[in-house]
Design a protein around this motif. Sequence first.
Motif, short mmCIF file in Angstrom:
data_model
loop_
_atom_site.label_atom_id
_atom_site.label_comp_id
_atom_site.label_asym_id
_atom_site.label_seq_id
_atom_site.Cartn_x
_atom_site.Cartn_y
_atom_site.Cartn_z
N SER A 117 7.42 1.04 -5.31
CA SER A 117 6.02 0.97 -5.74
C SER A 117 5.12 1.59 -4.69
CB SER A 117 5.60 -0.49 -5.99
OG SER A 117 5.60 -1.22 -4.78
N VAL A 118 4.09 2.26 -5.18
CA VAL A 118 3.03 2.80 -4.33
C VAL A 118 1.72 2.42 -5.00
CG1 VAL A 118 1.97 4.84 -3.31
CG2 VAL A 118 4.46 4.73 -3.57
N THR A 119 0.92 1.63 -4.30
CA THR A 119 -0.34 1.18 -4.88
C THR A 119 -1.51 1.53 -3.95
OG1 THR A 119 -0.17 -1.03 -3.88
CG2 THR A 119 0.78 -0.74 -6.07
N ALA A 120 -2.69 1.60 -4.53
CA ALA A 120 -3.90 1.88 -3.78
C ALA A 120 -4.86 0.72 -3.99
CB ALA A 120 -4.52 3.17 -4.25
N VAL B 227 -7.96 6.19 -7.68
CA VAL B 227 -7.34 7.50 -7.60
C VAL B 227 -7.34 7.98 -6.17
CG1 VAL B 227 -7.48 9.89 -8.29
CG2 VAL B 227 -8.03 8.10 -9.90
N VAL B 228 -8.44 7.72 -5.48
CA VAL B 228 -8.53 8.13 -4.09
C VAL B 228 -7.43 7.45 -3.30
CG1 VAL B 228 -9.94 8.04 -2.03
CG2 VAL B 228 -10.99 8.40 -4.25
N ALA B 229 -7.30 6.17 -3.52
CA ALA B 229 -6.30 5.42 -2.80
C ALA B 229 -4.93 5.98 -3.10
CB ALA B 229 -6.36 3.97 -3.23
N LEU B 230 -4.76 6.38 -4.31
CA LEU B 230 -3.47 6.92 -4.71
C LEU B 230 -3.06 8.09 -3.85
CD1 LEU B 230 -1.16 7.13 -6.58
CD2 LEU B 230 -2.54 8.53 -8.07
N ASP C 55 -15.46 3.76 0.66
CA ASP C 55 -14.76 4.94 1.18
C ASP C 55 -13.34 4.56 1.66
OD1 ASP C 55 -14.43 7.59 1.94
OD2 ASP C 55 -15.45 7.36 3.85
N ASP C 56 -13.20 3.36 2.15
CA ASP C 56 -11.91 2.90 2.69
C ASP C 56 -10.92 2.58 1.58
OD1 ASP C 56 -12.61 2.96 5.46
OD2 ASP C 56 -13.80 1.15 5.14
N VAL C 57 -9.71 3.11 1.72
CA VAL C 57 -8.64 2.86 0.75
C VAL C 57 -7.39 2.48 1.53
CG1 VAL C 57 -7.20 3.85 -1.05
CG2 VAL C 57 -9.60 4.52 -0.88
N GLN C 58 -6.69 1.46 1.04
CA GLN C 58 -5.43 1.04 1.65
C GLN C 58 -4.30 1.44 0.72
OE1 GLN C 58 -5.09 -0.67 4.71
NE2 GLN C 58 -7.28 -0.27 4.94
N ILE C 59 -3.38 2.26 1.21
CA ILE C 59 -2.23 2.64 0.43
C ILE C 59 -1.06 1.76 0.84
CG2 ILE C 59 -0.67 4.49 -0.23
CD1 ILE C 59 -3.68 4.82 -0.97
#
Length: 195
Positions: free
Chosen positions: A42-45, A11-14, A182-186
């Motif tokens: 498309s949008v992914t996290a 969800v965070v990545a989102l 903590d790191d998220v790639q969108i």
Amino acid sequence: MIQRLAHTASVVALGAALAAGAAFATTFTTNANAAAEAAKNSVTAVFKQMNVPVEGRFNHFTADVRFDPANVAASSAKLDVEVASFDIGAPEYNKEVAGDEWFDASHFPHASFVSTQIKPGANGAFTVAGKLTIKGKTTDVVVPVQYRKDGANQVFDGTLPIKRLAYGIGSGEWKDTSIVADDVQIKFHIVSAAH
């Protein structure tokens, strides 16, 4: 519990995905051509849970992009995302990440991105600066985007790194980044009809 964490991180990545996708989505309407174009987007996290990569998809968003490669300075992008539409593959987990500890969709149903500047780079690369708002927290972000033409369409691809805790995503025990990073790639892939 581990699966719960994974879904939450998604969800965070989102939220970050919003910013990236916003940069170059198009306004989707109900006509057949627009529906076909939207299906290509498309949008992914992507994030790590217990050091294992996990990926989730954001299903509902609207965007207004006005992009002219011959007049980049006049181009702009806006994106609005329904955070409760984040999908990590199981209804119970999707419901959890929409809850108070993660996206808190009942109080903050939308995340948004509004561009402030788009700059051209080399070989079809652009940088899109803007304001990303997730869970009531607004930050300045810069999204790297790769642009190309595909027949009558414009295609935009990119990845935006964010920190989930900067937006208050994952409170209480979920602040522990040793379980959900903590790191998220969108990552995003946007196809739109050229205007």
